[in-house]
Design a protein around this motif. Structure first.
Motif, PDB file in Angstrom:
ATOM      1  N   ILE A   1      12.282   7.402   0.632  1.00 30.62           N
ATOM      2  CA  ILE A   1      10.648   7.199   1.716  1.00 30.62           C
ATOM      3  C   ILE A   1      10.187   6.607   0.382  1.00 30.62           C
ATOM      4  O   ILE A   1       9.720   5.476   0.250  1.00 30.62           O
ATOM      5  CB  ILE A   1      10.211   7.668   2.655  1.00 30.62           C
ATOM      6  N   GLY A   2       9.878   7.795  -0.742  1.00 35.96           N
ATOM      7  CA  GLY A   2       8.652   6.946  -1.522  1.00 35.96           C
ATOM      8  C   GLY A   2       9.713   6.214  -2.130  1.00 35.96           C
ATOM      9  O   GLY A   2       8.390   5.558  -3.440  1.00 35.96           O
ATOM     10  N   ARG A   3      10.309   6.175  -3.130  1.00 37.15           N
ATOM     11  CA  ARG A   3      11.378   5.201  -3.677  1.00 37.15           C
ATOM     12  C   ARG A   3      10.655   3.616  -2.886  1.00 37.15           C
ATOM     13  O   ARG A   3      10.781   3.059  -4.168  1.00 37.15           O
ATOM     14  CB  ARG A   3      12.722   5.586  -3.895  1.00 37.15           C
ATOM     15  N   ASN A   4      11.457   3.712  -2.075  1.00 33.00           N
ATOM     16  CA  ASN A   4      11.721   2.066  -0.981  1.00 33.00           C
ATOM     17  C   ASN A   4      10.637   1.580  -1.306  1.00 33.00           C
ATOM     18  O   ASN A   4       9.939   0.696  -1.040  1.00 33.00           O
ATOM     19  CB  ASN A   4      12.515   2.665   0.722  1.00 33.00           C
ATOM     20  N   GLN A   5       9.282   2.625  -1.459  1.00 29.93           N
ATOM     21  CA  GLN A   5       7.822   2.296  -0.645  1.00 29.93           C
ATOM     22  C   GLN A   5       7.458   1.769  -1.903  1.00 29.93           C
ATOM     23  O   GLN A   5       6.562   0.700  -2.167  1.00 29.93           O
ATOM     24  CB  GLN A   5       7.187   2.875  -0.097  1.00 29.93           C
TER      25      GLN A   5
ATOM     26  N   SER B   1       1.218  -0.922   0.021  1.00 32.97           N
ATOM     27  CA  SER B   1      -0.021  -0.167  -0.152  1.00 32.97           C
ATOM     28  C   SER B   1       1.031   1.171  -0.223  1.00 32.97           C
ATOM     29  O   SER B   1       2.057   1.758   0.497  1.00 32.97           O
ATOM     30  CB  SER B   1      -1.047   0.131   1.340  1.00 32.97           C
ATOM     31  N   PRO B   2       0.793   2.684  -0.546  1.00 35.37           N
ATOM     32  CA  PRO B   2       1.150   4.048  -0.425  1.00 35.37           C
ATOM     33  C   PRO B   2       0.976   4.043   0.618  1.00 35.37           C
ATOM     34  O   PRO B   2       1.784   5.085   0.922  1.00 35.37           O
ATOM     35  CB  PRO B   2       0.715   4.356  -1.648  1.00 35.37           C
ATOM     36  N   LYS B   3       0.102   3.644   0.992  1.00 33.26           N
ATOM     37  CA  LYS B   3       0.330   4.643   2.925  1.00 33.26           C
ATOM     38  C   LYS B   3       1.248   3.960   3.788  1.00 33.26           C
ATOM     39  O   LYS B   3       1.079   4.752   4.686  1.00 33.26           O
ATOM     40  CB  LYS B   3      -1.427   3.740   3.278  1.00 33.26           C
ATOM     41  N   LEU B   4       2.120   3.083   3.683  1.00 37.76           N
ATOM     42  CA  LEU B   4       2.959   2.705   3.822  1.00 37.76           C
ATOM     43  C   LEU B   4       4.440   3.157   3.541  1.00 37.76           C
ATOM     44  O   LEU B   4       5.045   4.060   4.972  1.00 37.76           O
ATOM     45  CB  LEU B   4       4.010   1.925   3.277  1.00 37.76           C
ATOM     46  N   ALA B   5       4.534   4.518   2.522  1.00 34.87           N
ATOM     47  CA  ALA B   5       5.373   5.867   2.193  1.00 34.87           C
ATOM     48  C   ALA B   5       4.881   7.070   3.456  1.00 34.87           C
ATOM     49  O   ALA B   5       6.108   7.545   3.891  1.00 34.87           O
ATOM     50  CB  ALA B   5       5.295   6.396   1.195  1.00 34.87           C
ATOM     51  N   ALA B   6       3.557   6.562   3.566  1.00 36.84           N
ATOM     52  CA  ALA B   6       2.709   8.015   4.244  1.00 36.84           C
ATOM     53  C   ALA B   6       3.399   7.779   5.591  1.00 36.84           C
ATOM     54  O   ALA B   6       3.624   8.452   6.838  1.00 36.84           O
ATOM     55  CB  ALA B   6       1.321   7.621   4.456  1.00 36.84           C
ATOM     56  N   VAL B   7       3.545   6.993   6.095  1.00 36.35           N
ATOM     57  CA  VAL B   7       3.566   6.465   7.856  1.00 36.35           C
ATOM     58  C   VAL B   7       4.797   6.179   8.191  1.00 36.35           C
ATOM     59  O   VAL B   7       5.910   7.628   8.778  1.00 36.35           O
ATOM     60  CB  VAL B   7       3.434   4.960   8.503  1.00 36.35           C
ATOM     61  N   ARG B   8       5.736   6.163   7.180  1.00 34.92           N
ATOM     62  CA  ARG B   8       7.350   5.482   7.480  1.00 34.92           C
ATOM     63  C   ARG B   8       8.178   7.439   7.524  1.00 34.92           C
ATOM     64  O   ARG B   8       8.614   8.551   7.204  1.00 34.92           O
ATOM     65  CB  ARG B   8       7.741   5.436   6.530  1.00 34.92           C
ATOM     66  N   ARG B   9       7.172   8.444   6.703  1.00 28.91           N
ATOM     67  CA  ARG B   9       6.955  10.020   6.290  1.00 28.91           C
ATOM     68  C   ARG B   9       7.174  10.617   7.309  1.00 28.91           C
ATOM     69  O   ARG B   9       7.337  11.825   8.188  1.00 28.91           O
ATOM     70  CB  ARG B   9       6.561  10.719   5.268  1.00 28.91           C
ATOM     71  N   LEU B  10       5.882  10.452   7.683  1.00 27.20           N
ATOM     72  CA  LEU B  10       5.229  10.634   9.563  1.00 27.20           C
ATOM     73  C   LEU B  10       6.452  10.757  10.261  1.00 27.20           C
ATOM     74  O   LEU B  10       6.578  11.226  11.629  1.00 27.20           O
ATOM     75  CB  LEU B  10       3.958  10.029  10.207  1.00 27.20           C
ATOM     76  N   ASN B  11       7.166   9.343  10.174  1.00 32.34           N
ATOM     77  CA  ASN B  11       8.073   9.163  11.548  1.00 32.34           C
ATOM     78  C   ASN B  11       9.243   9.662  11.014  1.00 32.34           C
ATOM     79  O   ASN B  11       9.459  10.184  11.928  1.00 32.34           O
ATOM     80  CB  ASN B  11       7.969   7.465  11.037  1.00 32.34           C
ATOM     81  N   SER B  12       9.621  10.031  10.438  1.00 35.05           N
ATOM     82  CA  SER B  12      10.732  11.025   9.926  1.00 35.05           C
ATOM     83  C   SER B  12      10.274  12.060  10.063  1.00 35.05           C
ATOM     84  O   SER B  12      11.552  13.139  10.178  1.00 35.05           O
ATOM     85  CB  SER B  12      11.177  10.720   8.034  1.00 35.05           C
ATOM     86  N   ALA B  13       8.744  12.651   9.893  1.00 33.99           N
ATOM     87  CA  ALA B  13       9.209  14.165  10.116  1.00 33.99           C
ATOM     88  C   ALA B  13       8.889  14.697  11.357  1.00 33.99           C
ATOM     89  O   ALA B  13       9.562  15.654  12.249  1.00 33.99           O
ATOM     90  CB  ALA B  13       7.187  14.618   9.341  1.00 33.99           C
ATOM     91  N   ILE B  14       7.744  13.396  12.519  1.00 28.02           N
ATOM     92  CA  ILE B  14       9.038  13.424  13.979  1.00 28.02           C
ATOM     93  C   ILE B  14       9.520  13.781  14.213  1.00 28.02           C
ATOM     94  O   ILE B  14      10.437  14.101  15.177  1.00 28.02           O
ATOM     95  CB  ILE B  14       8.005  12.392  14.561  1.00 28.02           C
TER      96      ILE B  14
END
Length: 162
Positions: free
Chosen positions: A69-73, A16-29
């Motif tokens: 993160i987007g490329r990895n997802q 799911s593309p939601k994986l990138a969103a979760v990892r990006r939020l984690n990275s932002a924090i």
């Protein structure tokens, strides 16, 4: 060379593309907290003039992680064959893990707080050899449940032949 890490004779299922969103939020924090700590520490000890460049470095690191993160997802995918599960991922260092169903000992499904809020889960396969363990992050909970049940049933059915 691409066929080495992603054989073309199977149908690949992306995560799911939601994986990138979760990892990006984690990275932002992570980058946000570290950037603020660096800003305050350098601002108090060396002066506020030094805190702002540190904050800029953390902002650049976050921007770079956003892209990676987007490329990895997009690189994560899996395929179910008759006798084995294939999991492929990676951009710079590509990896293909082939797990025979008969070698699986148990299957875990996990979802942390961020994953649950985004509606995704991770399926992890465990074998007797840790080198052949595999995980598939970013699955919809229904797909994770279906995959867990299917892999458990196939693993149990094929383990009888050992």
């Amino acid at each position: 060379m691409d066929d080495l890490f992603a054989p073309s004779d199977v149908t690949w299922t992306p995560v799911s593309p939601k994986l990138a969103a979760v990892r990006r939020l984690n990275s932002a924090i992570t980058f946000g907290v570290l950037g603020l700590v660096a800003l305050v520490v350098l601002g108090v000890t060396l002066g506020w003039v030094w805190g702002l460049p540190a904050l800029a470095v953390f902002a650049a690191g976050f921007a770079w992680s956003w892209i990676l993160i987007g490329r990895n997802q997009r690189s994560w995918k899996y395929a179910e064959r008759e006798d084995e599960l294939l999991v492929s991922h990676g951009i710079l260092f590509r990896e293909l893990v082939v797990v025979p169903y008969g070698r699986m000992q148990f299957v875990d499904v996990t979802a942390g707080p961020l994953e649950r809020s985004f509606g995704i889960a991770t399926v992890e396969l465990h074998t007797a050899t840790p080198a052949t363990d595999a995980k598939i992050p970013g699955l919809h909970p229904d797909e994770a449940s279906r995959l867990r049940d299917r892999l458990s049933a196939l693993g149990q059915a094929q383990a009888w032949g050992l």
